[in-house]
Design an enzyme around this catalytic site. Structure first.
Site, PDB file in Angstrom:
ATOM      1  CG  ASP A 208      -1.841   1.119   1.367  1.00 21.98           C
ATOM      2  OD1 ASP A 208      -1.702   2.120   0.638  1.00 21.98           O
ATOM      3  OD2 ASP A 208      -2.744   1.024   2.229  1.00 21.98           O
TER       4      ASP A 208
ATOM      5  CG  ASN B 282      -8.959  13.356 -10.983  1.00 22.76           C
ATOM      6  OD1 ASN B 282      -8.915  14.565 -10.799  1.00 22.76           O
ATOM      7  ND2 ASN B 282      -9.654  12.550 -10.191  1.00 22.76           N
TER       8      ASN B 282
ATOM      9  N   GLY C 293      -9.018   4.639  -7.036  1.00 17.46           N
ATOM     10  CA  GLY C 293      -7.707   3.998  -7.043  1.00 17.46           C
ATOM     11  C   GLY C 293      -6.713   4.623  -6.090  1.00 17.46           C
ATOM     12  CB  VAL C 294      -3.082   5.384  -6.578  1.00 16.62           C
ATOM     13  CG1 VAL C 294      -2.018   6.213  -5.887  1.00 16.62           C
ATOM     14  CG2 VAL C 294      -2.566   3.979  -6.829  1.00 16.62           C
ATOM     15  CG  ASP C 295      -6.541  11.045  -7.081  1.00 20.44           C
ATOM     16  OD1 ASP C 295      -5.868  11.707  -6.268  1.00 20.44           O
ATOM     17  OD2 ASP C 295      -7.350  11.562  -7.866  1.00 20.44           O
TER      18      ASP C 295
ATOM     19  CB  SER D 239      -1.408   5.498 -16.998  1.00 19.29           C
ATOM     20  OG  SER D 239      -1.489   6.903 -17.008  1.00 19.29           O
TER      21      SER D 239
ATOM     22  CB  ILE E  42      -9.592   3.644 -13.772  1.00 17.25           C
ATOM     23  CG1 ILE E  42     -10.987   3.704 -14.390  1.00 17.25           C
ATOM     24  CG2 ILE E  42      -8.988   5.016 -13.557  1.00 17.25           C
ATOM     25  CD1 ILE E  42     -12.052   4.203 -13.469  1.00 17.25           C
TER      26      ILE E  42
END
Length: 169
Positions: free
Chosen positions: A10, A24, A32-34, A122, A125
């Protein structure tokens, strides 16, 4: 010359100077990660991102660019946000994906960060094939001059870890 390492786990739990966020363009959180970075980092990250949007990044962060904020409650000093390209079969966006890694290292150098944790930008998603994303990531950081001592790729699952370690440090 930076040491390149790989870890399965993680990214929000990495004790490093800077964690790279696969953001984004809005900089206001997502999936996701964001989403994980915004949730675990707390409201300080979102507040810093809103300040960026109120200033120079009013239209959002362009793809391939990077900018830093506080890391909030994460075990790091900074979050470096970068916007990866979406994968398409119609157009080659490899240069933009490589730019995410180069620009993140440039920002890390400006901050004086010695340790940086990267996700597989990238490849979630945004649909970039994992093997190609790993190749671009590792080759780019290997070729980018930086004062960063350790570049750590933190991969969430076994398939991503295998793809990155197959490229090797």
């Amino acid at each position: 010359m930076a040491t390149i390492t790989f870890a399965r786990g993680d990214i929000t739990q990495q004790h490093v100077d800077a964690i790279v966020n696969a953001a984004n363009s809005s900089l206001l959180g997502g999936g996701g990660v964001d989403g994980a970075i915004h949730r675990k980092g707390g409201p300080e990250i979102l507040a810093a991102c809103r300040e960026l949007r109120a200033g120079h990044y009013g239209k959002g962060l362009p793809t391939g660019q990077a900018v830093a904020t506080t890391a909030g409650r994460l075990p790091a000093q900074w979050v470096i946000h970068t916007v990866g390209p979406r994968f398409t079969h119609d157009e080659d966006h490899s240069a933009l994906l490589a730019s995410c890694y180069r620009e993140s290292l440039r920002v890390a150098d400006e901050l004086g960060a010695e340790t940086v944790a990267f996700p597989a930008i990238s490849t979630g998603i945004y649909g970039w094939p994992m093997d190609d994303g790993a190749r671009i990531a590792v080759e780019t950081v290997r070729a980018t001059p930086t004062a960063v001592r350790e570049i750590r790729f933190v991969l969430f699952d076994e398939a991503a870890y295998a793809a990155f370690t197959a490229v090797g440090p």
